[in-house]
Design a protein around this motif. Structure first.
Motif, mmCIF file in Angstrom:
data_model
loop_
_atom_site.group_PDB
_atom_site.id
_atom_site.type_symbol
_atom_site.label_atom_id
_atom_site.label_comp_id
_atom_site.label_asym_id
_atom_site.label_seq_id
_atom_site.Cartn_x
_atom_site.Cartn_y
_atom_site.Cartn_z
ATOM 1 N N ALA A 293 -11.713 17.769 12.919
ATOM 2 C CA ALA A 293 -11.582 16.217 12.632
ATOM 3 C C ALA A 293 -12.617 15.618 11.961
ATOM 4 C CB ALA A 293 -10.959 15.628 13.734
ATOM 5 N N PHE A 294 -13.958 15.906 12.509
ATOM 6 C CA PHE A 294 -15.054 15.036 12.018
ATOM 7 C C PHE A 294 -15.799 15.743 10.838
ATOM 8 C CE2 PHE A 294 -14.935 13.512 16.339
ATOM 9 C CZ PHE A 294 -15.067 12.008 15.999
ATOM 10 N N GLY A 295 -15.864 17.192 10.673
ATOM 11 C CA GLY A 295 -16.727 17.707 9.560
ATOM 12 C C GLY A 295 -16.013 18.336 8.642
ATOM 13 N N HIS A 296 -14.829 18.036 8.445
ATOM 14 C CA HIS A 296 -14.013 18.345 7.120
ATOM 15 C C HIS A 296 -13.002 17.453 6.743
ATOM 16 C CE1 HIS A 296 -15.219 21.919 9.808
ATOM 17 N NE2 HIS A 296 -14.824 22.747 8.788
ATOM 18 N N TYR A 297 -12.312 17.773 5.534
ATOM 19 C CA TYR A 297 -11.556 17.044 5.100
ATOM 20 C C TYR A 297 -10.271 17.255 5.780
ATOM 21 C CZ TYR A 297 -14.143 15.613 1.093
ATOM 22 O OH TYR A 297 -15.489 15.229 0.269
ATOM 23 N N TRP A 298 -9.155 16.062 5.845
ATOM 24 C CA TRP A 298 -7.937 16.372 6.407
ATOM 25 C C TRP A 298 -7.065 16.854 5.220
ATOM 26 C CZ3 TRP A 298 -6.058 13.346 11.057
ATOM 27 C CH2 TRP A 298 -7.142 12.901 11.935
ATOM 28 N N TYR A 299 -6.046 17.724 5.613
ATOM 29 C CA TYR A 299 -5.186 18.261 4.970
ATOM 30 C C TYR A 299 -3.972 17.025 4.481
ATOM 31 C CZ TYR A 299 -6.901 22.483 7.183
ATOM 32 O OH TYR A 299 -7.643 23.534 7.567
ATOM 33 N N MET A 300 -3.805 16.867 3.361
ATOM 34 C CA MET A 300 -2.531 16.078 2.982
ATOM 35 C C MET A 300 -1.093 16.474 3.451
ATOM 36 S SD MET A 300 -2.006 13.602 -0.489
ATOM 37 C CE MET A 300 -3.287 12.545 0.445
ATOM 38 N N TRP A 301 -0.481 15.966 3.985
ATOM 39 C CA TRP A 301 1.118 16.320 4.264
ATOM 40 C C TRP A 301 1.819 15.857 2.781
ATOM 41 C CZ3 TRP A 301 3.918 19.635 6.877
ATOM 42 C CH2 TRP A 301 5.536 19.199 6.805
ATOM 43 N N LYS A 302 2.101 16.884 1.949
ATOM 44 C CA LYS A 302 3.004 16.476 0.741
ATOM 45 C C LYS A 302 2.131 15.456 -0.175
ATOM 46 C CE LYS A 302 7.233 17.213 2.733
ATOM 47 N NZ LYS A 302 8.785 16.475 3.227
ATOM 48 N N LEU A 303 2.592 14.852 -0.765
ATOM 49 C CA LEU A 303 1.811 13.746 -1.783
ATOM 50 C C LEU A 303 2.174 12.361 -1.084
ATOM 51 C CD1 LEU A 303 2.997 14.942 -5.311
ATOM 52 C CD2 LEU A 303 0.803 15.176 -4.520
ATOM 53 N N TRP B 173 0.771 -1.140 -0.023
ATOM 54 C CA TRP B 173 -0.152 0.029 -0.120
ATOM 55 C C TRP B 173 0.852 1.108 0.087
ATOM 56 C CZ3 TRP B 173 -3.339 -1.804 4.736
ATOM 57 C CH2 TRP B 173 -4.277 -2.787 4.094
ATOM 58 N N ASN B 174 0.370 2.310 -0.324
ATOM 59 C CA ASN B 174 1.039 3.490 -0.487
ATOM 60 C C ASN B 174 0.876 4.416 0.747
ATOM 61 O OD1 ASN B 174 2.231 3.275 -3.291
ATOM 62 N ND2 ASN B 174 -0.045 3.346 -3.927
ATOM 63 N N PRO B 175 1.817 4.666 1.667
ATOM 64 C CA PRO B 175 1.725 5.410 2.532
ATOM 65 C C PRO B 175 1.436 6.853 2.425
ATOM 66 C CG PRO B 175 3.676 4.463 2.682
ATOM 67 C CD PRO B 175 3.103 4.061 1.402
ATOM 68 N N ALA B 176 0.568 7.589 3.453
ATOM 69 C CA ALA B 176 0.622 8.939 3.144
ATOM 70 C C ALA B 176 0.175 9.508 4.612
ATOM 71 C CB ALA B 176 -0.828 9.368 2.134
ATOM 72 N N VAL B 177 0.487 10.874 4.742
ATOM 73 C CA VAL B 177 0.345 11.459 6.294
ATOM 74 C C VAL B 177 -0.856 12.690 5.860
ATOM 75 C CG1 VAL B 177 1.672 12.849 7.896
ATOM 76 C CG2 VAL B 177 2.631 10.941 6.841
ATOM 77 N N GLU B 178 -1.775 12.750 6.862
ATOM 78 C CA GLU B 178 -2.586 13.655 6.774
ATOM 79 C C GLU B 178 -2.577 14.534 7.958
ATOM 80 O OE1 GLU B 178 -5.760 11.596 3.693
ATOM 81 O OE2 GLU B 178 -6.483 11.423 5.828
ATOM 82 N N HIS B 179 -3.316 15.689 8.083
ATOM 83 C CA HIS B 179 -3.174 16.368 9.427
ATOM 84 C C HIS B 179 -4.570 17.299 9.382
ATOM 85 C CE1 HIS B 179 -1.664 20.182 8.277
ATOM 86 N NE2 HIS B 179 -1.166 19.602 7.047
ATOM 87 N N THR B 180 -5.268 17.592 10.647
ATOM 88 C CA THR B 180 -6.083 18.852 10.775
ATOM 89 C C THR B 180 -6.192 19.073 12.012
ATOM 90 O OG1 THR B 180 -8.634 19.000 10.240
ATOM 91 C CG2 THR B 180 -7.971 17.172 11.418
ATOM 92 N N GLU B 181 -6.857 20.309 12.265
ATOM 93 C CA GLU B 181 -7.093 20.858 13.867
ATOM 94 C C GLU B 181 -8.126 19.971 14.308
ATOM 95 O OE1 GLU B 181 -7.782 22.405 10.899
ATOM 96 O OE2 GLU B 181 -6.291 24.047 10.461
#
Length: 118
Positions: free
Chosen positions: A57-67, A45-53
């Protein structure tokens, strides 16, 4: 037969919120997180990192950290990216995702750093 345990979680209390399967278990230490990354990589699988305030965390998309780290097989590289995201956004939740190309969906997803609510 054991009684079902109720988790005190509410939308108004940001610290009590549960995220993904692992959030109902005791917090994972670095070695347990490493094992999860090893599993993601071993599945191809391709790993990815995401983050959010925390409050989003529940009602919004998370930001992608890089690709997403397409084809990455080095566990330390994946863990270093999660750590870099956490250092850049210390108040945000940071989660690690394993994208399954074959099923075209997320194969794994876990919060590896919990942010501090403002």
């Amino acid at each position: 037969m054991s009684d079902m345990q109720d988790y005190a979680s509410s939308l108004s209390d940001v610290k009590s919120r549960k995220f993904e399967t692992f959030s109902y278990l005791p917090e994972m230490d670095k070695e347990q997180i490493r094992k999860q990354v090893e599993y993601i990589v071993s599945k191809g699988w391709n790993p990815a990192v995401e983050h959010t305030e925390p409050e989003n965390a529940f009602g919004h998309y998370w930001y992608m950290w890089k690709l997403p780290m397409f084809g990455e097989t080095n566990v330390d590289t994946v863990l270093d990216e999660a750590e870099a995201c956490h250092k850049a956004h210390p108040n945000n939740h940071v989660r690690l995702v394993g994208y399954d190309n074959y099923a075209q969906s997320k194969g794994a997803e876990m919060v590896v750093f919990r942010g501090k609510p403002v």
